[in-house]
Design an enzyme around this catalytic site. Structure first.
Site, short mmCIF file in Angstrom:
data_model
loop_
_atom_site.label_atom_id
_atom_site.label_comp_id
_atom_site.label_asym_id
_atom_site.label_seq_id
_atom_site.Cartn_x
_atom_site.Cartn_y
_atom_site.Cartn_z
N ASN A 1 0.87 -1.17 0.00
CA ASN A 1 0.00 0.00 0.00
C ASN A 1 0.91 1.22 0.00
OD1 ASN A 1 -1.78 2.07 0.51
ND2 ASN A 1 -2.24 1.46 2.62
N LYS B 1 0.16 4.30 -0.38
CA LYS B 1 -0.43 5.55 0.17
C LYS B 1 -0.10 6.71 -0.77
CE LYS B 1 -0.04 3.38 4.62
NZ LYS B 1 -0.04 3.50 6.07
N HIS C 1 -9.51 1.74 4.41
CA HIS C 1 -8.26 1.87 5.18
C HIS C 1 -8.50 2.82 6.35
CE1 HIS C 1 -4.18 2.90 6.29
NE2 HIS C 1 -3.83 1.77 5.71
N GLU D 1 -6.82 5.15 7.50
CA GLU D 1 -6.55 6.57 7.20
C GLU D 1 -7.73 7.20 6.47
OE1 GLU D 1 -2.80 5.82 5.27
OE2 GLU D 1 -1.99 5.18 7.22
N GLU E 1 -5.83 -4.67 10.31
CA GLU E 1 -4.79 -3.68 10.55
C GLU E 1 -5.07 -2.92 11.85
OE1 GLU E 1 -2.65 -2.58 6.68
OE2 GLU E 1 -4.26 -1.16 6.96
N SER F 1 3.03 -2.23 10.20
CA SER F 1 4.48 -2.37 10.43
C SER F 1 5.00 -3.77 10.13
CB SER F 1 4.85 -1.93 11.85
OG SER F 1 4.48 -0.57 12.04
P1 PGA Z 1 2.62 0.21 7.55
O1 PGA Z 1 1.21 0.49 6.84
O2 PGA Z 1 3.12 -1.11 7.00
O3 PGA Z 1 3.50 1.37 7.12
O4 PGA Z 1 2.39 0.17 9.01
C1 PGA Z 1 0.29 -0.54 6.66
C2 PGA Z 1 -0.98 0.04 6.06
O5 PGA Z 1 -1.37 1.14 6.44
O6 PGA Z 1 -1.63 -0.60 5.20
#
Ligand code: PGA
Length: 258
Positions: free
Chosen positions: A13, A15, A99, A101, A171, A217
């Site tokens: 992803n 972003k 997601h 976000e 997540e 992460s």
């Molecule tokens: P991250 O993001 O691996 O940077 O924690 C995961 C995601 O938001 O899909």
């Protein structure tokens, strides 16, 4: 992961990262290493404007490109949004939906997630539906209730064959971009819970067929341990997917586990 019943999917992803020229440099670095990932499906979800370019760059590989969001309407006065048909026509195969976000900054709700899941499946895209609890919710011990609620609403009104095409990404919000990963046991327990929710709604056969990813992460170091959990069938990877070598290490971890 359980390859007998379902596919492992490693999805990046990106972003709001990488221009088209940066995408080109990434593809040049990753492509020579790809090709051996026969056990798992590999996906990169990139900013909408770069989907056509990314599709072209990865054309001769088995890596699929996805979007990071879509609207649920087929067209209309929704400035700045893209439809599922637009994503489909430029070659996207997947789309991330809900997601955290998007839920946090753009007011997405479980109901809009459900509408988007329907729209994506009807267009032939595979939705990667994100669910997960905040730190506060985990501390209040409502994780399972919350995840049940999110999964039930996301899948509402889908047929069995549609549910088989849905990917769920667990997540935990507190693990996203924080470097704080859920332990393999914590992540595995919630992914098992998700499969249990699907089993109750659609029966054991459908539940066994659904790919459930962990995200938050995930990186080259912790991927193998997370993927060894029986109900974790892949990952949704943010930060670590931005570096071709790190992303490849995660893909390799999935292959080894197989
Ligand atoms: P991250 O993001 O691996 O940077 O924690 C995961 C995601 O938001 O899909």
């Amino acid at each position: 992961m359980n390859l007998k019943y379902r596919k492992t999917i490693i999805a990046g992803n990106w972003k709001m990262n990488k221009t088209l020229s940066e995408t080109r440099a990434y593809a040049e670095a990753l492509k020579p290493q790809l090709g051996k990932h026969k056990w798992c499906e590999v996906v990169l979800c990139v900013p909408a404007v770069n989907i056509p370019g990314a599709v072209k760059l990865f054309k001769d590989t088995r890596l699929a490109i996805g979007g990071e969001n879509c609207h649920y309407e087929a067209s209309g006065a929704f400035t700045g949004e893209v439809t599922v048909e637009m994503l489909k026509e430029v070659g996207a195969k997947y789309v991330i939906i809900g997601h955290s976000e998007r839920r946090q900054y753009y007011n997405e709700t479980d109901l809009t997630v459900n509408k988007k899941v329907h729209a994506a499946l009807e267009a032939g895209l595979r939705p990667i539906v994100c669910v997960g609890e905040s730190l506060e919710q985990r501390e209040l011990d409502v994780t399972e209730e919350l995840i049940t609620y999110q999964v039930k609403i996301a899948l509402a009104g889908l047929t069995e064959s549609q549910v088989r095409r849905v990917v769920i990404a667990y997540e935990p919000i507190w693990a996203i971009g924080t470097g704080k990963t859920a332990t393999a046991e914590q992540a595995g327990a919630v992914c098992s819970h998700i499969r249990g929710v699907i089993r109750k709604l659609y029966g054991a056969r459908v539940a066994r067929a659904v790919t459930i990813q962990y995200g938050g992460s995930m990186n080259a170091k912790n991927a193998a341990e997370l993927l060894a959990q029986p109900d974790i069938d892949g990952g949704l990877i943010g930060g670590a997917s931005l570096k071709p070598d790190d992303f490849m290490a995660i893909i390799n971890a999935a292959n080894q586990e197989a």
